[in-house]
Write a protein that holds these residues in place. Structure first.
Motif, PDB file in Angstrom:
ATOM      1  N   GLU B 227       2.362  13.566  -2.504  1.00 53.88           N
ATOM      2  CA  GLU B 227       3.235  12.713  -3.322  1.00 53.88           C
ATOM      3  C   GLU B 227       3.119  11.289  -2.806  1.00 53.88           C
ATOM      4  OE1 GLU B 227       7.572  13.123  -5.460  1.00 53.88           O
ATOM      5  OE2 GLU B 227       7.402  13.821  -3.398  1.00 53.88           O
ATOM      6  N   ASP B 228       2.673  10.416  -3.665  1.00 55.65           N
ATOM      7  CA  ASP B 228       2.336   9.028  -3.299  1.00 55.65           C
ATOM      8  C   ASP B 228       3.616   8.185  -3.175  1.00 55.65           C
ATOM      9  OD1 ASP B 228       0.895   6.769  -2.770  1.00 55.65           O
ATOM     10  OD2 ASP B 228      -0.454   7.013  -4.505  1.00 55.65           O
ATOM     11  N   ILE B 229       3.443   6.957  -2.698  1.00 56.80           N
ATOM     12  CA  ILE B 229       4.607   6.070  -2.527  1.00 56.80           C
ATOM     13  C   ILE B 229       5.289   5.758  -3.857  1.00 56.80           C
ATOM     14  CG2 ILE B 229       4.026   4.978  -0.331  1.00 56.80           C
ATOM     15  CD1 ILE B 229       2.606   2.769  -1.788  1.00 56.80           C
ATOM     16  N   ASP B 230       4.560   5.822  -4.947  1.00 60.31           N
ATOM     17  CA  ASP B 230       5.174   5.571  -6.258  1.00 60.31           C
ATOM     18  C   ASP B 230       5.600   6.867  -6.950  1.00 60.31           C
ATOM     19  OD1 ASP B 230       2.787   6.695  -6.864  1.00 60.31           O
ATOM     20  OD2 ASP B 230       2.250   5.231  -8.424  1.00 60.31           O
ATOM     21  N   GLY B 231       5.504   7.993  -6.225  1.00 66.16           N
ATOM     22  CA  GLY B 231       5.949   9.262  -6.796  1.00 66.16           C
ATOM     23  C   GLY B 231       4.844  10.027  -7.505  1.00 66.16           C
ATOM     24  N   LYS B 296       1.559  -0.759   2.750  1.00 68.02           N
ATOM     25  CA  LYS B 296       2.540   0.246   2.342  1.00 68.02           C
ATOM     26  C   LYS B 296       2.036   1.671   2.552  1.00 68.02           C
ATOM     27  CE  LYS B 296       5.309  -2.193  -1.107  1.00 68.02           C
ATOM     28  NZ  LYS B 296       5.498  -2.424  -2.562  1.00 68.02           N
ATOM     29  N   ALA B 300       3.465   4.401   5.055  1.00 69.55           N
ATOM     30  CA  ALA B 300       3.983   5.674   4.523  1.00 69.55           C
ATOM     31  C   ALA B 300       3.349   6.836   5.275  1.00 69.55           C
ATOM     32  CB  ALA B 300       3.695   5.775   3.035  1.00 69.55           C
ATOM     33  N   SER B 455       4.814  14.364   1.390  1.00 72.13           N
ATOM     34  CA  SER B 455       5.475  13.434   0.490  1.00 72.13           C
ATOM     35  C   SER B 455       5.820  12.140   1.190  1.00 72.13           C
ATOM     36  CB  SER B 455       6.749  14.071  -0.076  1.00 72.13           C
ATOM     37  OG  SER B 455       7.482  13.080  -0.770  1.00 72.13           O
ATOM     38  N   TRP B 456       5.481  11.034   0.516  1.00 68.57           N
ATOM     39  CA  TRP B 456       5.827   9.718   1.051  1.00 68.57           C
ATOM     40  C   TRP B 456       7.140   9.198   0.465  1.00 68.57           C
ATOM     41  CZ3 TRP B 456       0.121   7.607   0.587  1.00 68.57           C
ATOM     42  CH2 TRP B 456      -0.652   8.234   1.605  1.00 68.57           C
ATOM     43  N   THR B 457       7.748  10.033  -0.353  1.00 70.92           N
ATOM     44  CA  THR B 457       9.024   9.623  -0.941  1.00 70.92           C
ATOM     45  C   THR B 457      10.173  10.517  -0.496  1.00 70.92           C
ATOM     46  OG1 THR B 457       8.699  11.042  -2.862  1.00 70.92           O
ATOM     47  CG2 THR B 457       7.911   8.761  -3.044  1.00 70.92           C
ATOM     48  N   HIS B 503      12.458  19.661  -5.182  1.00 71.51           N
ATOM     49  CA  HIS B 503      11.318  18.859  -4.747  1.00 71.51           C
ATOM     50  C   HIS B 503      10.029  19.681  -4.820  1.00 71.51           C
ATOM     51  CE1 HIS B 503       9.582  15.835  -1.571  1.00 71.51           C
ATOM     52  NE2 HIS B 503       9.018  15.717  -2.769  1.00 71.51           N
TER      53      HIS B 503
END
Lengths: 596, 596
Positions: B227-231, B296, B300, B455-457, B503
């Motif tokens: 899961e990327d920084i932007d979701g 970023k 992350a 996950s980064w979020t 999640h």
């Protein structure tokens, strides 16, 4: 060994409970479990102050009495529960007194708001659970109960004879009724025993010299202030008598009763007062004064004597007891004198407790267990078992140095013989509170006053200059004694102090402007768990005749000392030392020849 | 010896007090008295839930914390008092939580309806009095504090060298942070330490083999869900990197910081990290990543590492500490790897606690005293006295195996040296909660997923397949760590579990239909009295430079072990075993040559 006693724990993850409680408190090692009843703001007569804050203060004072009675320290408290009527979380009136009482200790606690308490007047109640650390059983040749002068002297002599000896003391300090306060390091004042002499008080003076303690001579330079029965104030030089009194034959009456008392007491044999004064034990000293033709002035004069010397009214003490008491100090005149050879000739620069501390220092290390009232004494075939708040002792001989009226605090098994018990129950302890008024300067001296006030009206019965010039400690010690003291005791402390100062200021005379005091000191010995009065128990009529023979008698392997048991200087420190030496001799004789 | 502890009594003729109380409870034998403050439904910040039942539950939870802090069991409770606001006898809301808490134990109790409690929000308060049984003083050559892997290993080696050794453990079980739950006998899951390897974790693996414990290889077959920084969610095979990330140079950035971190840590000497990396201790790992040009994506990525490996944010840990931590496990890549030679290569069929239980089983009988937190350690001429909740020990040498931040739970006399104290105060324990989601089947495998979510979020930072196929135990272990874990921790448990499942379901991809879980397991180590965080204390900038030298140093006759003190595999079970062996060697050397 690891710490024994109470340990506070702050569990991880619970809210911060500082400064007044812990979430968990636990005892460590062997402890004695103690619980108090809920303590409320009622005095010993059950009177409840209407002021809420006063009530709360009194509840804490009462809780402290519970602790004192069991030798507990505040740090022995594991748990407290507060019950509060009309509890307001935004105005926790108990908080400041609580914080002061706990002084940094943080027991586990619960606060319980309640609609009412046992009595509709009560608004605050506090109960405590304690764990008092216990020492392992200690076996010694001799145990001494009480670390006052008589007990310490007995222990010292026993140890000097080569026997092992432990001293068990109820208070958190040694000294008993020698208690010297050095508040703010402003110089010592004695709230208890204060005077010795270097002439006929040979035992105490020898000890003072051996300990290298510095003395100061009592000031008797200048006039005595005399307050007459009608309130008239006059002055006359120390060592003389008033020129004129309000009663027409006042001066003659005063001198007359003094001389008759002196003569009567000199006829007694201090080693057998009952044989030499049997008739005198049939009446009170008050009635004896009247029997000698004493009128108002004579009675007033006699009243000052019993008040100042015993804290009692002349109606409360047997004539024989009082006269024999005088004789024990060489007679009325010598005992009342503040000059060479008199009862109040010298004081100690560092206070009289320094004698007790010095004597304690001569004992073997760890001889004294403090905060440990003795509650039971059991004589068995294996020895005498002494159970104190912080541990049990087994010994061959026991020395009890507490005043006779306090024998009731100890359960003896087998019980005390009937005569000893009766004696202890009939003897009375007087009310003595020395309110010590401290000043920046000894202002009275510039007005040619010696600092002595003698009042036949009160509230102060007698005052004396109790300064230690070399320490910059200037003070007047005001005797609030007998009924006068009992009355003053009912006032709040600040009001009591004000009343005393007003009395001084009122009587020092026209043109004398006394400065404002800079400090006050007092100790109401009557309210002290381990004194219950001061200076010396005294017998009402009839008691000596029946029970005087039981005063010094041993009870099996239990021996009794204390200043009241001395032949000489009863009620004085010299008497205490003499009695301790006598008790030690009894014990050493019983145990066999000295080991050393 | 007769039963020691709490005994319940049902007096003849009193009404039946089952199931939640007895009319009389009594302690037997030597016990330690414990009192708790009244426990209310307020959390560690003083926040009170508005829901009454939640408040009651929280009060019981807080009471349990009090018990844990003192090593008490519920069965040690002698007396409880409940205070209830708005008490309704027809709706005793405290009854079910009380019954669950007491679990059959029936202390004496009193229920007190009150108009209010200390705080207007409180509706329920419970206080307890306990009697904890005391063992007689035990004298041994060596005492070990803590029955985790490091402590058990130390004890085992000391006993193997012929010395007597006792282990004193605060918890009701051995294993420390190895804790394997086998609820409903449905197969073991590890709520604590889980992974070992058979390559470079030679110490732990040798022990596993010696104990004959069955292992299982970590599943890495299939795709990782990223899961990327932007979701954005993508998948890529284990052992590879994402093909594309949302930041334009994302993949390059991720690989770049990984390689730079690997290179930086490889430069360090684990036996002298401060000398070889002094500059790195001046900044946090976060600032170091930025200093390496990390954007970023790099940040992350780095954040997942410190969260998953230490339960901390990269802003909370010194760059030197983190890099040296990686190096202790052979480097970032090896420590993070789930494959042969990596940190997460193998698990135990019966959970890792079986290692601790096995090791404990190798000790002489009755070597371990459970439920007995050590609260004071006193070094004297006669030896080291160790006071624990259930008894006192005297020994020649002491081994303390608790994490450095928990040294504060023990009062050392003489106190710890300043540097050791500072180290223990500055080291931080991370927030790690593994929410283990159990399923009837390993459904993710049919979708070619290996079970790893990265996950980064958040809220889950990393997950892993923690199944033991042969036991029919299929589960995903979801790391709720660092700030993400702290946030989740604020939710009620059911909501937290739902958030974790959401999640998983949100990120497994289109067309994947995850079945409903059949069970959840978790343990919030941060809230555990005897962990206070997990897995391993970590230093902020500046601490290692000043105090690293004090990490392993003995304090007189007291030695220190624990995985954090290991040179190799810090924070891992292998490190724990190595540190225990080192501590044992120190002690054996100090005591002389081995006896056997």
């Amino acid at each position: 060994m690891a710490k024994t006693g109470t340990t506070m724990i702050d569990p991880h993850g619970l809210f911060d409970s500082r400064p007044t409680f812990s979430h968990v408190a636990t005892s460590s090692g062997a402890t004695r479990f103690v619980a108090t009843a809920g303590q409320v703001g009622a005095d010993e007569n059950g009177v409840v102050p209407s002021d809420i804050d006063e009530q709360i203060q009194l509840a804490f004072k009462n809780l402290k009495r519970c602790l004192d009675a069991t030798g507990a320290k505040v740090t022995d408290i594991v748990k407290v529960v507060y019950y509060i009527v009309n509890y307001d979380p935004n105005n926790r009136r108990h908080f400041e007194p609580l914080k002061a009482f706990l002084n940094g200790h943080r027991p586990a606690s619960t606060l319980v708001p309640v609609p009412k308490l046992a009595n509709p007047e009560f608004v605050f109640e506090i109960e405590a659970y304690l764990a008092i650390p216990q020492e392992p059983l200690k076996t010694v040749d001799v145990v001494v109960v009480g670390a006052g002068l008589s007990g310490l002297k007995a222990a010292y002599e026993v140890q000097r004879a080569g026997y092992s000896c432990a001293v068990v003391e109820a208070r958190d300090r040694v000294g008993g009724k020698t208690w010297s306060v050095n508040q703010d390091l402003a110089g010592f004042v004695d709230v208890g025993a204060a005077w010795i002499n270097d002439t006929n008080q040979s035992e105490i003076f020898a000890l003072v010299q051996a300990l290298g303690l510095k003395t100061v001579i009592q000031n008797t330079t200048g006039n005595i202030v005399q307050e007459d029965i009608d309130g008239t104030v006059s002055q006359f030089p120390y060592s003389t008598v008033p020129k004129k009194l309000s009663e027409s034959d006042g001066v003659q009456s005063m001198v007359g009763i003094r001389d008759k008392t002196e003569a009567a007491c000199q006829k007694l044999d201090i080693h057998d007062p009952v044989r030499t004064g049997a008739e005198l034990d049939k009446l009170t000293f008050h009635d004896w004064v009247k029997s000698q033709g004493g009128g108002k002035t004579a009675l007033a004069s006699a009243t000052v004597w019993t008040r100042a010397m015993l804290g009692l009214e002349p109606t409360e003490v047997s004539a024989l007891y009082f006269l024999n008491y005088c004789k024990s100090g060489g007679g009325l005149l010598q005992m009342r004198s503040d000059q060479k050879g008199g009862g109040q000739y010298m004081r100690l620069v560092n206070g009289t407790q320094s004698i007790s501390i010095g004597l304690a220092g001569l004992l073997k290390p760890d001889s004294i267990l403090l905060n440990s009232p003795v509650r039971t004494v059991e004589q068995t075939a294996e020895g005498v078992y002494v159970s104190s708040a912080r541990g049990e002792f087994r010994c061959k001989r026991l020395v009890v140095s507490v005043p006779t009226p306090l024998y009731k605090e100890i359960t003896f098994n087998p019980p005390l013989p009937k005569d000893k018990l009766e004696l202890s129950q009939q003897n009375n302890l007087g009310f003595t509170n020395k309110v010590i008024v401290r000043y920046a300067t000894p202002w009275w001296r510039q007005y040619n006053l010696c600092g002595m006030l003698q009042s036949w009206t009160g509230p102060v019965a007698v005052s004396r200059d109790s300064s230690v010039d070399e320490a910059g400690q200037y003070s007047l010690t005001c005797f609030c004694v007998g009924d006068l003291g009992r009355g003053l005791s009912k006032l709040p402390q600040a009001e009591r102090f004000k009343t005393v100062v007003d009395h001084i200021n009122r009587t020092v005379g026209l043109g004398v402007s006394a400065p404002a005091p800079i400090a006050f000191y007092e100790h109401e010995w009557m309210h002290d768990q381990w004194a219950q009065g001061c200076p010396c128990p005294a017998a009402p009529p009839g008691t000596m005749s029946k029970y005087e023979h039981a005063l010094r008698s041993a009870h099996g392997k239990v021996h009794f000392v204390g200043t009241e048991t001395s032949y000489e200087w009863k009620g004085y420190m010299d008497g205490a030392i003499r009695s301790g030496a006598r008790g030690a001799q009894e014990v050493i004789r019983a145990l066999g020849t000295p080991k050393l």
